[in-house]
Design a protein around this motif. Structure first.
Motif, PDB file in Angstrom:
ATOM      1  N   HIS A  18      98.918 -18.786  14.726  1.00 51.30           N
ATOM      2  CA  HIS A  18      97.988 -19.315  15.719  1.00 51.30           C
ATOM      3  C   HIS A  18      96.737 -18.447  15.648  1.00 51.30           C
ATOM      4  O   HIS A  18      96.772 -17.283  16.023  1.00 51.30           O
ATOM      5  CB  HIS A  18      98.652 -19.227  17.104  1.00 51.30           C
ATOM      6  N   HIS A  26      90.693 -23.219  17.084  1.00 50.81           N
ATOM      7  CA  HIS A  26      92.044 -22.678  16.890  1.00 50.81           C
ATOM      8  C   HIS A  26      92.739 -23.431  15.750  1.00 50.81           C
ATOM      9  O   HIS A  26      92.494 -24.622  15.552  1.00 50.81           O
ATOM     10  CB  HIS A  26      92.874 -22.827  18.167  1.00 50.81           C
ATOM     11  N   CYS A 171      94.129 -27.023  22.505  1.00 50.61           N
ATOM     12  CA  CYS A 171      94.983 -26.479  21.443  1.00 50.61           C
ATOM     13  C   CYS A 171      96.463 -26.572  21.820  1.00 50.61           C
ATOM     14  O   CYS A 171      96.901 -25.980  22.803  1.00 50.61           O
ATOM     15  CB  CYS A 171      94.600 -25.022  21.182  1.00 50.61           C
ATOM     16  N   LEU A 173      98.932 -25.220  20.374  1.00 52.54           N
ATOM     17  CA  LEU A 173      99.581 -23.915  20.202  1.00 52.54           C
ATOM     18  C   LEU A 173      99.393 -23.077  21.463  1.00 52.54           C
ATOM     19  O   LEU A 173     100.307 -22.378  21.910  1.00 52.54           O
ATOM     20  CB  LEU A 173      99.003 -23.196  18.978  1.00 52.54           C
ATOM     21  N   CYS A 174      98.193 -23.133  22.038  1.00 56.32           N
ATOM     22  CA  CYS A 174      97.936 -22.459  23.317  1.00 56.32           C
ATOM     23  C   CYS A 174      98.862 -23.041  24.393  1.00 56.32           C
ATOM     24  O   CYS A 174      99.462 -22.309  25.176  1.00 56.32           O
ATOM     25  CB  CYS A 174      96.485 -22.642  23.755  1.00 56.32           C
TER      26      CYS A 174
END
Ligand SMILES: [Zn+2]
Length: 187
Positions: A18, A26, A171, A173-174
């Protein structure tokens, strides 16, 4: 070409995780191509793999945009047994320095390590063509534009990637709470 990607992963040149890219976006992947070319024999092998696409095309000279293109450009030139020059910025403008020149009608192959938008390859091509030489093709080890980058001449890459990028507020992943890796700490 999975062996290229495996080599990149093994060299730490392609990281999964990430990351925040220099653009601020990102991404789950980070590419540090220089690491994949650290071993001269690896660089030579990538050079030969690119050169194979251009045997019989009567390339006179290989040219690369500095700094990213220098190692792989040299390796391709060595494999084709032709001279190598590079373009670089002077006061922000891409140009030929160091006594390098190209001749009218000279056939040039422009080589870069990674094509993202094609910007530096296009700048390099312009420098060459402004001097009357002919850019017959462009090449890179990795194309991370998913084949979309248009540099105005035929283009070859050993690997084509589609690397997803997300703005920080969207994002996934966030959203999943995955910690951000700072690639700089791995260099
Ligand atoms: Zn994120």
């Amino acid at each position: 070409m999975n062996d290229v990607l495996n080599h990149f992963r093994g060299a730490g040149a392609l990281l999964d995780g990430h990351f925040i890219l220099s653009s601020g976006l990102h991404s789950p992947q980070y590419l540090q191509c220089a690491l994949a070319l650290k071993d001269p024999e690896d660089a030579a092998q990538f050079g030969r793999a690119i050169a194979e696409h251009f045997t019989g095309q009567e390339i006179d000279t290989v040219a690369s945009p500095a700094i990213g293109g220098i190692v792989i450009g040299f390796a391709v030139a060595q494999a084709l047994n032709v001279p190598f020059v590079w373009t670089e910025r002077e006061n922000g403008v891409m140009t030929l320095r160091r006594g390098f020149s190209v001749a009218e009608g000279e056939k040039i192959l422009v080589v870069e390590d990674v094509i993202t938008t094609g910007g530096s390859t296009r700048e390099c091509i312009k420098v060459i063509e402004d001097r009357g030489a002919q850019v017959v093709a462009a090449a890179s080890i990795i194309d991370r534009s998913d084949g979309q980058a248009d540099v105005g001449v035929p283009r070859v890459s050993l690997v084509t990637l589609a690397v997803p990028t997300y703005s920080a507020d969207l994002c996934p992943l966030c959203e999943r709470g995955i910690a951000i890796t700072k690639p700089g700490s791995r260099q």
